[in-house]
Scaffold this motif. Sequence first.
Motif, PDB file in Angstrom:
ATOM      1  N   UNK A  52      10.995  80.773 -14.881  1.00 49.41           N
ATOM      2  CA  UNK A  52      10.151  81.262 -15.964  1.00 49.41           C
ATOM      3  C   UNK A  52       8.741  80.679 -15.952  1.00 49.41           C
ATOM      4  N   UNK A  53       8.476  79.725 -15.074  1.00 54.29           N
ATOM      5  CA  UNK A  53       7.128  79.174 -14.931  1.00 54.29           C
ATOM      6  C   UNK A  53       6.300  79.938 -13.901  1.00 54.29           C
ATOM      7  N   UNK A  54       6.867  80.970 -13.301  1.00 53.50           N
ATOM      8  CA  UNK A  54       6.211  81.681 -12.205  1.00 53.50           C
ATOM      9  C   UNK A  54       5.000  82.477 -12.678  1.00 53.50           C
ATOM     10  N   UNK A  55       3.985  82.505 -11.836  1.00 56.49           N
ATOM     11  CA  UNK A  55       2.863  83.417 -12.014  1.00 56.49           C
ATOM     12  C   UNK A  55       3.301  84.796 -11.521  1.00 56.49           C
ATOM     13  N   UNK A  56       2.596  85.865 -11.934  1.00 53.59           N
ATOM     14  CA  UNK A  56       3.007  87.211 -11.507  1.00 53.59           C
ATOM     15  C   UNK A  56       3.205  87.353 -10.002  1.00 53.59           C
ATOM     16  N   UNK A  57       2.295  86.811  -9.203  1.00 54.51           N
ATOM     17  CA  UNK A  57       2.380  87.011  -7.756  1.00 54.51           C
ATOM     18  C   UNK A  57       3.471  86.168  -7.113  1.00 54.51           C
ATOM     19  N   UNK A  58       4.135  85.325  -7.880  1.00 58.49           N
ATOM     20  CA  UNK A  58       5.282  84.577  -7.373  1.00 58.49           C
ATOM     21  C   UNK A  58       6.601  85.270  -7.709  1.00 58.49           C
ATOM     22  N   UNK A  59       6.509  86.449  -8.335  1.00 59.73           N
ATOM     23  CA  UNK A  59       7.702  87.168  -8.782  1.00 59.73           C
ATOM     24  C   UNK A  59       8.008  88.354  -7.877  1.00 59.73           C
ATOM     25  N   UNK A  60       9.146  88.973  -8.150  1.00 53.86           N
ATOM     26  CA  UNK A  60       9.508  90.212  -7.481  1.00 53.86           C
ATOM     27  C   UNK A  60      10.180  91.131  -8.496  1.00 53.86           C
ATOM     28  N   UNK A  61      10.404  92.367  -8.088  1.00 54.59           N
ATOM     29  CA  UNK A  61      11.084  93.341  -8.942  1.00 54.59           C
ATOM     30  C   UNK A  61      12.154  94.040  -8.108  1.00 54.59           C
ATOM     31  N   UNK A  62      13.296  94.291  -8.708  1.00 54.36           N
ATOM     32  CA  UNK A  62      14.433  94.855  -7.987  1.00 54.36           C
ATOM     33  C   UNK A  62      14.269  96.361  -7.817  1.00 54.36           C
ATOM     34  N   UNK A  63      14.388  96.838  -6.571  1.00 54.09           N
ATOM     35  CA  UNK A  63      14.255  98.252  -6.256  1.00 54.09           C
ATOM     36  C   UNK A  63      15.422  98.727  -5.395  1.00 54.09           C
ATOM     37  N   UNK A  64      15.660 100.031  -5.438  1.00 50.69           N
ATOM     38  CA  UNK A  64      16.734 100.664  -4.676  1.00 50.69           C
ATOM     39  C   UNK A  64      16.151 101.817  -3.875  1.00 50.69           C
ATOM     40  N   UNK A  65      16.523 101.906  -2.604  1.00 48.47           N
ATOM     41  CA  UNK A  65      16.158 103.064  -1.784  1.00 48.47           C
ATOM     42  C   UNK A  65      17.329 104.037  -1.775  1.00 48.47           C
ATOM     43  N   UNK A  66      17.100 105.233  -2.311  1.00 45.13           N
ATOM     44  CA  UNK A  66      18.157 106.213  -2.408  1.00 45.13           C
ATOM     45  C   UNK A  66      18.539 106.742  -1.026  1.00 45.13           C
ATOM     46  N   UNK A  67      19.800 107.099  -0.862  1.00 45.11           N
ATOM     47  CA  UNK A  67      20.275 107.630   0.420  1.00 45.11           C
ATOM     48  C   UNK A  67      19.552 108.921   0.757  1.00 45.11           C
ATOM     49  N   UNK A  68      19.282 109.115   2.038  1.00 42.52           N
ATOM     50  CA  UNK A  68      18.545 110.304   2.484  1.00 42.52           C
ATOM     51  C   UNK A  68      19.365 111.579   2.354  1.00 42.52           C
ATOM     52  N   UNK A  69      20.666 111.452   2.145  1.00 45.89           N
ATOM     53  CA  UNK A  69      21.544 112.621   2.070  1.00 45.89           C
ATOM     54  C   UNK A  69      21.713 113.150   0.643  1.00 45.89           C
ATOM     55  N   UNK A  70      21.151 112.472  -0.354  1.00 49.79           N
ATOM     56  CA  UNK A  70      21.301 112.910  -1.738  1.00 49.79           C
ATOM     57  C   UNK A  70      20.493 114.182  -2.005  1.00 49.79           C
ATOM     58  N   UNK A  71      20.963 114.995  -2.945  1.00 50.46           N
ATOM     59  CA  UNK A  71      20.246 116.214  -3.312  1.00 50.46           C
ATOM     60  C   UNK A  71      19.017 115.909  -4.154  1.00 50.46           C
ATOM     61  N   UNK A  72      19.121 114.944  -5.071  1.00 53.60           N
ATOM     62  CA  UNK A  72      18.011 114.599  -5.952  1.00 53.60           C
ATOM     63  C   UNK A  72      17.273 113.375  -5.430  1.00 53.60           C
TER      64      UNK A  72
END
Length: 221
Positions: A52-72
């Motif tokens: 919780x002492x981190x500056x913004x550039x010391x952080x990350x955000x969780x992301x997901x790459x969707x499968x290429x076979x999905x319709x949406x």
Amino acid sequence: MTAFSDLQELAARSAAGRVAAMRDEIRDLSIDPLTVRQAAVLVLFGSNAHGKDAAPEDCDVLLVERAATLEDHPGQIGFPGGGVEALDASYQAAALREAVEETGLDPAGVQILGELPKTGLPVSNFMVTPILAWWESPSPVFAVDLAESARVFRAPLKDLLNPELRWMSTVTRGSNTFRSPAFLVQEAVVWGFTGGILNKLFDELGWSRSWDRSRELPAPL
């Protein structure tokens, strides 16, 4: 000020109705209120090294790459999340449930900070509630179901905030060209709905650095 305190302050402003819509795109106006479906996504920030002492550039955000076979939205990068189901007690519960199903994270380590304004996703007819959260005790994450997700990763904010790795992504359909902020991170392009959310979020937090909005590249469809 720390990244955590900035996020707390944003959540408080959102709860008080003092945060504008989370995207600038006019497409948000095309949602049909009679048939729209509700969804929630988890916007989860954290920092292994500084907590919780981190500056913004010391952080990350969780992301997901969707499968290429999905319709949406095949192959696109997004936040973990999905449609709200009858068993979900709230939008927050829906976002956490979907995140666990997609990434295997331990929900006990997630501190929910609050809800951000609902945002339309017209192409899927969803009204999406972003759930702002802090990863107090980060746990291992992975693509739980490869039929749904190609990979799960923590995107460093030092890359997402880098002006050299930002541009406007364009999609042309018929006579209309749609533009959204785009980011290059870990060999992936974040654009469209998620790019718009991140752009507005960074602006609201005061984390954005000046970047060239006149630079345009086709979206990686």
